[in-house]
Scaffold this active site. Structure first.
Site, mmCIF file in Angstrom:
data_model
loop_
_atom_site.group_PDB
_atom_site.id
_atom_site.type_symbol
_atom_site.label_atom_id
_atom_site.label_comp_id
_atom_site.label_asym_id
_atom_site.label_seq_id
_atom_site.Cartn_x
_atom_site.Cartn_y
_atom_site.Cartn_z
ATOM 1 N N ASP A 22 6.022 74.705 -35.273
ATOM 2 C CA ASP A 22 5.267 75.733 -34.552
ATOM 3 C C ASP A 22 6.013 76.107 -33.272
ATOM 4 O O ASP A 22 6.252 75.242 -32.421
ATOM 5 C CB ASP A 22 3.868 75.175 -34.228
ATOM 6 C CG ASP A 22 3.075 76.113 -33.334
ATOM 7 O OD1 ASP A 22 3.355 77.323 -33.345
ATOM 8 O OD2 ASP A 22 2.174 75.619 -32.618
ATOM 9 N N ASP A 30 5.412 78.416 -37.902
ATOM 10 C CA ASP A 30 5.763 79.837 -37.991
ATOM 11 C C ASP A 30 7.258 80.007 -38.260
ATOM 12 O O ASP A 30 8.016 79.037 -38.306
ATOM 13 C CB ASP A 30 5.321 80.572 -36.715
ATOM 14 C CG ASP A 30 5.780 79.859 -35.448
ATOM 15 O OD1 ASP A 30 6.924 79.354 -35.450
ATOM 16 O OD2 ASP A 30 5.002 79.787 -34.472
ATOM 17 N N ASP A 99 7.958 82.754 -52.316
ATOM 18 C CA ASP A 99 6.865 82.490 -53.249
ATOM 19 C C ASP A 99 6.347 83.836 -53.742
ATOM 20 O O ASP A 99 6.198 84.770 -52.951
ATOM 21 C CB ASP A 99 5.743 81.731 -52.530
ATOM 22 C CG ASP A 99 5.161 80.633 -53.378
ATOM 23 O OD1 ASP A 99 4.711 80.931 -54.491
ATOM 24 O OD2 ASP A 99 5.151 79.476 -52.923
ATOM 25 N N ASP A 206 4.155 81.649 -58.667
ATOM 26 C CA ASP A 206 2.892 80.923 -58.686
ATOM 27 C C ASP A 206 2.155 81.131 -60.013
ATOM 28 O O ASP A 206 1.994 82.277 -60.467
ATOM 29 C CB ASP A 206 2.033 81.466 -57.532
ATOM 30 C CG ASP A 206 0.854 80.588 -57.206
ATOM 31 O OD1 ASP A 206 1.069 79.448 -56.782
ATOM 32 O OD2 ASP A 206 -0.300 81.056 -57.377
ATOM 33 N N GLU A 264 5.978 78.409 -61.932
ATOM 34 C CA GLU A 264 4.989 77.322 -61.973
ATOM 35 C C GLU A 264 4.108 77.558 -63.192
ATOM 36 O O GLU A 264 3.508 78.626 -63.334
ATOM 37 C CB GLU A 264 4.143 77.328 -60.698
ATOM 38 C CG GLU A 264 3.217 76.124 -60.630
ATOM 39 C CD GLU A 264 2.034 76.309 -59.704
ATOM 40 O OE1 GLU A 264 1.536 75.314 -59.172
ATOM 41 O OE2 GLU A 264 1.591 77.464 -59.513
ATOM 42 N N HIS A 338 3.397 71.057 -52.119
ATOM 43 C CA HIS A 338 2.255 71.257 -51.220
ATOM 44 C C HIS A 338 0.918 71.056 -51.930
ATOM 45 O O HIS A 338 -0.125 71.125 -51.285
ATOM 46 C CB HIS A 338 2.331 72.670 -50.632
ATOM 47 C CG HIS A 338 2.180 73.720 -51.680
ATOM 48 N ND1 HIS A 338 3.125 73.934 -52.665
ATOM 49 C CD2 HIS A 338 1.170 74.597 -51.940
ATOM 50 C CE1 HIS A 338 2.709 74.889 -53.481
ATOM 51 N NE2 HIS A 338 1.525 75.311 -53.061
ATOM 52 N N ASP A 339 0.928 70.846 -53.244
ATOM 53 C CA ASP A 339 -0.311 70.620 -54.002
ATOM 54 C C ASP A 339 -0.481 69.154 -54.403
ATOM 55 O O ASP A 339 -1.469 68.809 -55.052
ATOM 56 C CB ASP A 339 -0.310 71.448 -55.292
ATOM 57 C CG ASP A 339 -0.417 72.943 -55.040
ATOM 58 O OD1 ASP A 339 -0.962 73.345 -54.008
ATOM 59 O OD2 ASP A 339 0.054 73.704 -55.912
#
Ligand code: ISL
Length: 565
Positions: A22, A30, A99, A206, A264, A338-339
């Site tokens: 950040d 960011d 993504d 995705d 994915e 991240h999942d």
């Protein structure tokens, strides 16, 4: 050097921007934060960065709900900031993969807003259906089919404005696009071409095997809570999937321009994967399978139904993918994203004694397989699960909805918290641990998700300074892939398939043979010798190991890479 596509020699690093770095103290990572850390990525030696979504979004699902595909969300910065990241990476020889979330948009996307009007030319851009016959629209049970959403509850949302329902396989704020409509497809391809022109090197797609639905949409087996159908096989690999992927490849120039692609794919099996990644098919570079992520799930297959990991089952599955894509197609290699929870907590041993060795050994095992390895931010430090004890600490809609639904259904809250602490997606989403300072060097403000207390010990600054750290082990594995053709292209063979402790395999290219032997347990392991065990180690060269002074036994979580003679 073979004439294989460039991404077959690459290692990918995934950045989840919200949790990486950040720059402005708002507690959320960011793009300028990412730019300030590109030298770190370069020191690790990765070739590609996959950036989770930074597009404009109401952030219902942290950016996987996009309201403008062509702009950056102000939370993350500006288009100019993104361009600076692309330049900063390219200047270091690192490519950038965006993504691509096009199974659904946000409900706040102007396309969907227009689509809510039945007279709009965009009505058909989404999947609208009237209430089930004989039912009053908007009343319980009136949904057009019994499909559950991946995030609990019905997959249909009633829209009072038009008196009909729209399909959302994820949250109600993520309506599914209607890929049958050629205008939708052309709009997506035009958007993709726009990003390629801005310098991006490819796409991570995705849930891309959900885009072709099987029509007519009908009820499935009522096998889930509330009599809903939780059978993803109803919605994956629809009849036009190959056609859509080929069209996308052609229209965006994916093969022609040598773009990186990874799809994915929920429930994908080896045969489907081969058909999508066969170069001759002109579809995708590789896919993400979920099969090895479900081995610690019980018979229901649901992620929350946790059973202990069976090492022989994991080996059999990874081997099946290695063999199945040996000559045609290509594998992606991952233990985290991240999942998923942190692999050192899930498959390794994250206690003080074995965390470092187990994080290294998971890396050795994965990175020496054939395919393109993925490192998820913090994995290279051996970051652990979050250790949240209360539901209030969680942010992720998947976890919080599952908890609410299960408690409402009478489940024991304590038991649920244990399962969620093990499997929640938030385990991977705690802030990146840069240093030992109060917010781990992630932010000067209040982080959006709590920083894990162990950042005092587990952080990038400490890891870089320690030549025996998990970070340097990853760096060396990445170097080995760049140095050795046998790591990139060698043939895989699994050894000791039934061994409950050892993960062992060879990689062979011409007369060069590598042997990987890894102790996946917190006990010492005997190296078996004799027929049908391991090849003889006489004269073998140790190329990489997790421990000094290798003995005859493997120490807990020790792994070694040998070059055999
Ligand atoms: O996260 C999951 C299991 O915990 C999956 O059900 C997940 O939703 C599925 O893998 C699809 O994931 C992708 O699409 C979702 C998004 O929430 C995920 O972050 C993304 O990786 C919807 O866009």
């Amino acid at each position: 050097m073979s004439d294989a596509p460039w991404w077959q020699s690459s290692v990918v690093y995934q950045i989840y921007p919200r949790s990486f770095a950040d720059s402005d103290g708002d507690g959320i990572g960011d793009l300028p934060g990412i730019l300030s850390r590109v030298d770190y990525l370069s020191a690790l030696g990765v070739d590609v960065v996959w950036l989770s979504p930074v597009y404009r979004s109401p952030m219902d699902d942290n950016g996987y709900d996009i309201s403008d595909y062509s702009d950056v969300d102000p939370l993350f910065g500006t288009l100019a900031d993104l361009e600076a990241v692309i330049e900063g990476l390219h200047a270091r020889g690192i490519k950038l993969v965006m993504d691509l979330v096009v199974n659904h948009t946000s409900d706040e996307h102007p396309w969907f807003q227009e689509s809510r009007d039945p007279a709009s030319p965009k009505r058909d851009w989404y999947i609208w259906r009237p209430a089930r016959e004989g039912h009053e629209p908007g009343t319980p049970g009136a949904e057009p089919t019994n499909w559950g959403s991946f995030f609990s509850g019905s997959g249909w949302q009633f829209d009072p404005k038009s008196g009909e329902y729209y399909l959302h396989l994820f949250s109600a704020k993520q309506p599914d696009l209607n890929w049958e409509n050629p205008e939708v497809r052309q709009a997506v391809y035009a958007m993709m071409r726009g990003w390629v022109e801005r310098g991006v090197d490819g796409f991570r797609m995705d849930v891309i095997n959900l885009i072709s639905k099987t029509y007519p949409l009908v009820d499935g087996p009522a096998n889930g809570p509330g009599g809903l159908c939780y059978d993803p096989s109803m919605v994956v690999e629809g009849p036009r999937l190959h056609e859509f992927l080929r069209e996308m490849n052609r229209e965006v120039g994916i093969s022609e321009r040598g773009l990186f692609t990874v799809g994915e794919m929920v429930l994908v099996d080896v045969d489907d994967a081969r058909s999508h990644t066969d170069e001759a098919a002109g579809e995708l570079g590789m896919v993400f399978t979920f099969e090895h992520m479900n081995i610690d799930s019980g018979p229901s297959g649901l992620k929350w139904d946790v059973v202990p990991l069976s090492l022989p089952a994991l080996k059999a599955n990874l081997a099946q993918w290695q063999y199945g894509l040996a000559d045609v197609g290509w594998n992606s290699l991952y233990f985290e994203n991240h999942d998923q929870p942190r692999s050192v907590s899930r498959f390794g041993d994250d206690g003080p004694e074995h965390r470092v060795a187990s994080a290294k050994t998971l890396a050795t095992t994965l990175h020496l397989l054939k395919g393109t390895p993925y490192v998820y931010q913090g994995q290279e430090l051996g970051m652990t699960n979050a250790g949240f004890a209360s539901i209030d600490q969680y942010d992720d809609l998947e976890s919080t909805r599952f908890y609410a639904e299960a408690v409402a259904g009478g489940a024991d809250p304590e038991g649920l918290l244990g399962v969620i602490a093990f499997k929640s997606r938030d385990n991977a989403r705690t802030p990146m641990q840069w240093d030992a300072s109060p917010n781990a060097g992630f932010t000067t403000g209040t982080p959006w998700l709590p920083v894990t207390a162990n950042h005092v010990e587990i952080n990038a600054e400490a890891a870089i300074a320690d030549p025996t750290s998990v970070f340097h082990h990853y760096r060396r594995l990445i170097e080995l892939r760049h140095e050795l053709e046998v790591v990139r292209q060698g043939r895989f063979a699994l050894l000791l398939p039934d061994d409950e402790q050892l993960f062992a395999y060879t990689r062979t290219l011409d007369d060069e043979v590598l042997l990987v032997v890894a102790n996946w347990s917190s006990q010492p392991a005997v190296l078996p010798s004799g027929p049908d065990t391991l090849p003889p180690l006489d004269g073998a060269e140790l190329l990489l190991g997790t421990h000094d002074d290798p003995a005859e036994h493997l120490a807990p979580w020790e792994s070694r890479l040998y070059r055999l003679v």
